[in-house]
Design an enzyme around this catalytic site. Structure first.
Site, PDB file in Angstrom:
ATOM      1  N   HIS A 125     -22.245 -31.929 -55.615  1.00  0.00           N
ATOM      2  CA  HIS A 125     -23.359 -32.592 -54.809  1.00  0.00           C
ATOM      3  C   HIS A 125     -22.729 -33.996 -54.158  1.00  0.00           C
ATOM      4  O   HIS A 125     -23.386 -34.770 -54.355  1.00  0.00           O
ATOM      5  CB  HIS A 125     -24.375 -33.267 -56.153  1.00  0.00           C
ATOM      6  CG  HIS A 125     -24.826 -32.080 -56.907  1.00  0.00           C
ATOM      7  ND1 HIS A 125     -26.113 -31.712 -56.774  1.00  0.00           N
ATOM      8  CD2 HIS A 125     -24.243 -31.677 -58.065  1.00  0.00           C
ATOM      9  CE1 HIS A 125     -26.248 -30.729 -57.904  1.00  0.00           C
ATOM     10  NE2 HIS A 125     -24.949 -30.820 -58.559  1.00  0.00           N
TER      11      HIS A 125
ATOM     12  N   LYS B 173     -11.263 -47.344 -32.966  1.00  0.00           N
ATOM     13  CA  LYS B 173     -11.852 -46.123 -33.383  1.00  0.00           C
ATOM     14  C   LYS B 173     -10.880 -44.999 -33.336  1.00  0.00           C
ATOM     15  O   LYS B 173     -10.070 -45.027 -32.305  1.00  0.00           O
ATOM     16  CB  LYS B 173     -13.128 -45.471 -32.941  1.00  0.00           C
ATOM     17  CG  LYS B 173     -14.354 -46.360 -33.149  1.00  0.00           C
ATOM     18  CD  LYS B 173     -14.877 -46.337 -34.591  1.00  0.00           C
ATOM     19  CE  LYS B 173     -15.040 -45.275 -35.184  1.00  0.00           C
ATOM     20  NZ  LYS B 173     -16.465 -44.750 -34.707  1.00  0.00           N
TER      21      LYS B 173
ATOM     22  N   TYR C 297     -30.508   3.730 -23.558  1.00  0.00           N
ATOM     23  CA  TYR C 297     -30.078   2.534 -22.659  1.00  0.00           C
ATOM     24  C   TYR C 297     -31.340   1.986 -22.062  1.00  0.00           C
ATOM     25  O   TYR C 297     -32.234   2.602 -21.269  1.00  0.00           O
ATOM     26  CB  TYR C 297     -29.188   3.150 -21.456  1.00  0.00           C
ATOM     27  CG  TYR C 297     -28.671   1.662 -20.778  1.00  0.00           C
ATOM     28  CD1 TYR C 297     -27.490   0.964 -21.098  1.00  0.00           C
ATOM     29  CD2 TYR C 297     -29.380   1.380 -19.717  1.00  0.00           C
ATOM     30  CE1 TYR C 297     -27.137  -0.282 -20.758  1.00  0.00           C
ATOM     31  CE2 TYR C 297     -28.794   0.160 -19.082  1.00  0.00           C
ATOM     32  CZ  TYR C 297     -27.886  -0.439 -19.445  1.00  0.00           C
ATOM     33  OH  TYR C 297     -27.708  -1.612 -18.867  1.00  0.00           O
TER      34      TYR C 297
ATOM     35  N   LYS D 113     -23.914  -9.221 -23.486  1.00  0.00           N
ATOM     36  CA  LYS D 113     -22.373  -9.638 -23.435  1.00  0.00           C
ATOM     37  C   LYS D 113     -22.103 -11.342 -23.508  1.00  0.00           C
ATOM     38  O   LYS D 113     -21.254 -11.469 -24.371  1.00  0.00           O
ATOM     39  CB  LYS D 113     -22.012  -8.997 -22.326  1.00  0.00           C
ATOM     40  CG  LYS D 113     -21.826  -7.444 -22.002  1.00  0.00           C
ATOM     41  CD  LYS D 113     -21.592  -7.034 -20.682  1.00  0.00           C
ATOM     42  CE  LYS D 113     -21.804  -5.743 -20.608  1.00  0.00           C
ATOM     43  NZ  LYS D 113     -23.288  -5.167 -20.665  1.00  0.00           N
TER      44      LYS D 113
ATOM     45  N   SER E 224     -12.439 -44.403 -28.964  1.00  0.00           N
ATOM     46  CA  SER E 224     -14.007 -44.733 -28.440  1.00  0.00           C
ATOM     47  C   SER E 224     -13.603 -45.475 -27.302  1.00  0.00           C
ATOM     48  O   SER E 224     -12.800 -46.392 -27.214  1.00  0.00           O
ATOM     49  CB  SER E 224     -14.618 -45.717 -29.347  1.00  0.00           C
ATOM     50  OG  SER E 224     -15.493 -46.708 -28.862  1.00  0.00           O
TER      51      SER E 224
ATOM     52  N   GLU F 150     -15.718 -32.311 -35.719  1.00  0.00           N
ATOM     53  CA  GLU F 150     -16.938 -32.297 -35.393  1.00  0.00           C
ATOM     54  C   GLU F 150     -17.221 -31.099 -34.398  1.00  0.00           C
ATOM     55  O   GLU F 150     -18.483 -30.479 -34.375  1.00  0.00           O
ATOM     56  CB  GLU F 150     -17.207 -33.637 -34.808  1.00  0.00           C
ATOM     57  CG  GLU F 150     -17.460 -34.826 -35.685  1.00  0.00           C
ATOM     58  CD  GLU F 150     -17.296 -36.080 -35.180  1.00  0.00           C
ATOM     59  OE1 GLU F 150     -17.733 -37.049 -35.933  1.00  0.00           O
ATOM     60  OE2 GLU F 150     -16.973 -36.425 -34.283  1.00  0.00           O
TER      61      GLU F 150
ATOM     62  N   ASN G 178     -23.872   4.218 -18.547  1.00  0.00           N
ATOM     63  CA  ASN G 178     -24.314   3.900 -19.694  1.00  0.00           C
ATOM     64  C   ASN G 178     -23.349   4.203 -20.782  1.00  0.00           C
ATOM     65  O   ASN G 178     -22.841   3.374 -21.512  1.00  0.00           O
ATOM     66  CB  ASN G 178     -25.540   4.676 -20.050  1.00  0.00           C
ATOM     67  CG  ASN G 178     -26.680   4.408 -19.341  1.00  0.00           C
ATOM     68  OD1 ASN G 178     -26.754   3.288 -18.336  1.00  0.00           O
ATOM     69  ND2 ASN G 178     -27.812   5.142 -19.303  1.00  0.00           N
TER      70      ASN G 178
ATOM     71  N   GLN H 199     -27.842  -5.257 -20.866  1.00  0.00           N
ATOM     72  CA  GLN H 199     -26.799  -5.838 -20.182  1.00  0.00           C
ATOM     73  C   GLN H 199     -27.024  -7.555 -20.734  1.00  0.00           C
ATOM     74  O   GLN H 199     -25.702  -8.359 -20.481  1.00  0.00           O
ATOM     75  CB  GLN H 199     -27.283  -6.045 -18.599  1.00  0.00           C
ATOM     76  CG  GLN H 199     -26.481  -6.950 -17.749  1.00  0.00           C
ATOM     77  CD  GLN H 199     -26.603  -6.448 -16.224  1.00  0.00           C
ATOM     78  OE1 GLN H 199     -26.396  -5.630 -15.875  1.00  0.00           O
ATOM     79  NE2 GLN H 199     -27.517  -7.556 -15.791  1.00  0.00           N
TER      80      GLN H 199
HETATM   81  N1  ARG Z   1     -24.150  -3.852 -15.842  1.00  0.00           N
HETATM   82  C1  ARG Z   1     -24.854  -2.884 -16.978  1.00  0.00           C
HETATM   83  C2  ARG Z   1     -24.836  -3.287 -18.353  1.00  0.00           C
HETATM   84  O1  ARG Z   1     -23.962  -3.982 -18.488  1.00  0.00           O
HETATM   85  C3  ARG Z   1     -24.097  -1.516 -16.887  1.00  0.00           C
HETATM   86  C4  ARG Z   1     -25.025  -0.298 -17.085  1.00  0.00           C
HETATM   87  C5  ARG Z   1     -25.978   0.053 -16.151  1.00  0.00           C
HETATM   88  N2  ARG Z   1     -26.671   1.087 -16.383  1.00  0.00           N
HETATM   89  C6  ARG Z   1     -27.821   1.438 -16.060  1.00  0.00           C
HETATM   90  N3  ARG Z   1     -28.453   2.505 -16.009  1.00  0.00           N
HETATM   91  N4  ARG Z   1     -28.395   0.598 -14.879  1.00  0.00           N
HETATM   92  O2  ARG Z   1     -25.459  -2.803 -19.029  1.00  0.00           O
END
Ligand code: ARG
Length: 463
Positions: A158, A285, A319, A327, A279, A292, A112, A324
């Site tokens: 506008h 084109k 936690y 990310k 194109s 874009e 954690n 997770q």
């Molecule tokens: N892979 C987990 C995450 O990205 C790591 C932490 C896991 N912690 C746990 N108490 N299971 O959050």
């Protein structure tokens, strides 16, 4: 029974179905350098606390170094299929390499505080990368501004012609928001670079770690002040996604303008072959795909921002595995914005400008405010002046006349106050010189603005 580090209290293995869902290695492998740096610093502390001998510390460091090189060279393939995440992965590779000493490195820490520390390290580095790209973008914008100070163009509201402006003034209108974007990223660093390590699972580590040592070793600005907050806080990720979204919006606006201005109908800008596509059916084109995609990716980036907020909404304290899911959206937004920034720089560097076309596109009617201002400065209430000039505009439209061709004598038919306006009232030079106000489009005002922008940029470069 599985070989997982936490399998002691389990009698059955995880189902492969759940194992697949639980596995984060495919994306958190990005954190390998940060996780290795963390383990190196942390094992030094464990040695100071006599939990690791000097020899064990040495072999841990050597093993981690080898693992880092192997991941750099071969990537994810060096990990066994059932690896849960990067933290478990590195620990088990190390155990396979150096044996029992590796089993001690998790003393007093938790995944954690480990994942929170890794990701803060990673984001700090990425914000630095974004700042570097932004610096390049700012100087590229400024070069375009400086190189084209003689160019003029219609200014729009506008998407209708409003009043003429200098091209430099228009391009500077992107310098300042990008600068604010840069400042936002800079400011965020003080909230990102806070070290959770030492917080363990949630209650703080039971080992007498010197967190200041760890902080210095890992290059953090500060240590976190509350272990429960430290393991759950993800506001720094929300802030980063927000900053990326705002930046993306700035670049999307530029993209939208440039798509319009480089179209056949406008023809102000000519995009290089380096950033356009053809194109598959129409040989004629040349499409502005880079712009874009810049505009399109803003949608995805904003989606990532909403996605993280939604994951975090309603979580109970500390936690939870939901975290997770923090990310992928962040990684995706970082990758996208870095691509967009680099392509935008290339696009501006290779841009060509049709100055004649821009100048000739200025609608004579967009000088109408000049006439209203003239009357108002002669004492007529502006609303009345506006009305009189409205009539002049209407007559021009109805009689197919060019507003700027009207001579003093013709204007005096509408109001005696036009006396002494002269016949050259409707030139672009007069228009610009009437706007020598700080922040305005007058030539002097713009060259002053360029000087100021240069000073601001050099301050950034020196920091
Ligand atoms: N892979 C987990 C995450 O990205 C790591 C932490 C896991 N912690 C746990 N108490 N299971 O959050």
């Amino acid at each position: 029974m599985s070989g997982k580090a936490w399998s002691g209290r389990f009698t059955e293995s995880n189902s492969p179905l759940f194992e697949k869902m639980n596995r984060s290695l495919d994306f958190d492998i990005r954190l390998f350098k940060d996780d290795i740096a963390l383990n190196k610093a942390y094992s030094k502390e464990l040695h100071r606390l006599d939990i690791l001998t000097a020899d064990e510390l040495k072999s841990i460091h050597a093993g981690l170094h080898e693992i880092e090189t192997e991941i750099e060279e071969k990537g994810i393939f060096i990990f066994p299929e059932d690896t849960e995440d990067i933290h478990m992965g590195i620990e088990s590779l190390l155990t396979a390499k150096i044996g029992d000493a590796a089993k001690k490195i998790h003393s007093g820490k938790s995944r954690n505080d480990q994942v929170a520390t890794d990701i803060r390290l990673y984001i700090t580095g990425q914000v630095e990368n974004i700042r570097n790209e932004l610096e390049t973008l700012l100087s590229t914008i400024l070069k375009l501004v400086e190189d084209n100070q003689d160019a003029v163009m219609p200014g729009f509201t506008h998407l209708r012609q409003a009043q003429p402006v200098s091209f430099s003034h228009y391009i500077l209108s992107f310098f300042y928001p990008v600068l604010r974007d840069f400042e936002r990223f800079t400011d965020s660093l003080k909230r990102i670079s806070i070290m959770p390590l030492g917080s363990a699972a949630l209650a703080g580590s039971a080992y007498h770690l010197n967190r200041e040592n760890l902080k210095k070793d890992l290059g953090f600005h500060k240590i976190s002040q509350n272990s429960m907050d430290a393991v759950m806080a993800r506001d720094f990720l929300m802030e980063t996604l927000s900053n990326i979204s705002i930046l993306s919006l700035t670049l999307s606006r530029l993209a939208e303008d440039f798509i319009i201005f480089s179209s056949e109908q406008y023809g102000f800008l000519i995009l290089s072959d380096k950033v356009t596509t053809g194109s598959s059916i129409m040989p004629n084109k040349k499409n502005p795909d880079s712009l874009e995609l810049t505009r399109g990716k803003t949608g995805r980036i904003l989606g990532n921002f909403v996605s993280l907020f939604t994951v975090l909404k309603g979580l109970p304290s500390t936690y939870n595995k939901d975290l997770q899911e923090d990310k992928e959206s962040v990684f995706d937004s970082i990758d996208s914005i870095i691509d967009v920034l680099r392509v935008t720089v290339l696009l501006i560097e290779t841009l060509k400008i049709d100055k004649n076309r821009m100048k000739n596109s200025i609608d004579p009617l967009s000088f109408a405010t000049e006439l209203a201002d003239y009357l108002a400065k002669k004492g007529l209430p502006f609303r009345e002046a506006h009305h009189i000039v409205g009539k002049i505009v209407l007559d021009c439209i109805n009689n197919g006349k060019k507003l700027t061709d009207l001579k003093e004598k013709e204007l005096m038919v509408y109001s005696e106050l036009f006396f002494s306006i002269g016949d050259d009232w409707g030139t672009i030079d007069t228009f610009l010189s009437n706007r020598e106000i700080s922040g305005g489009t007058g030539k002097e005002a713009v060259s002053h603005s360029i000087k100021e922008a240069k000073v601001l940029l050099s301050k950034i470069n020196n920091n």
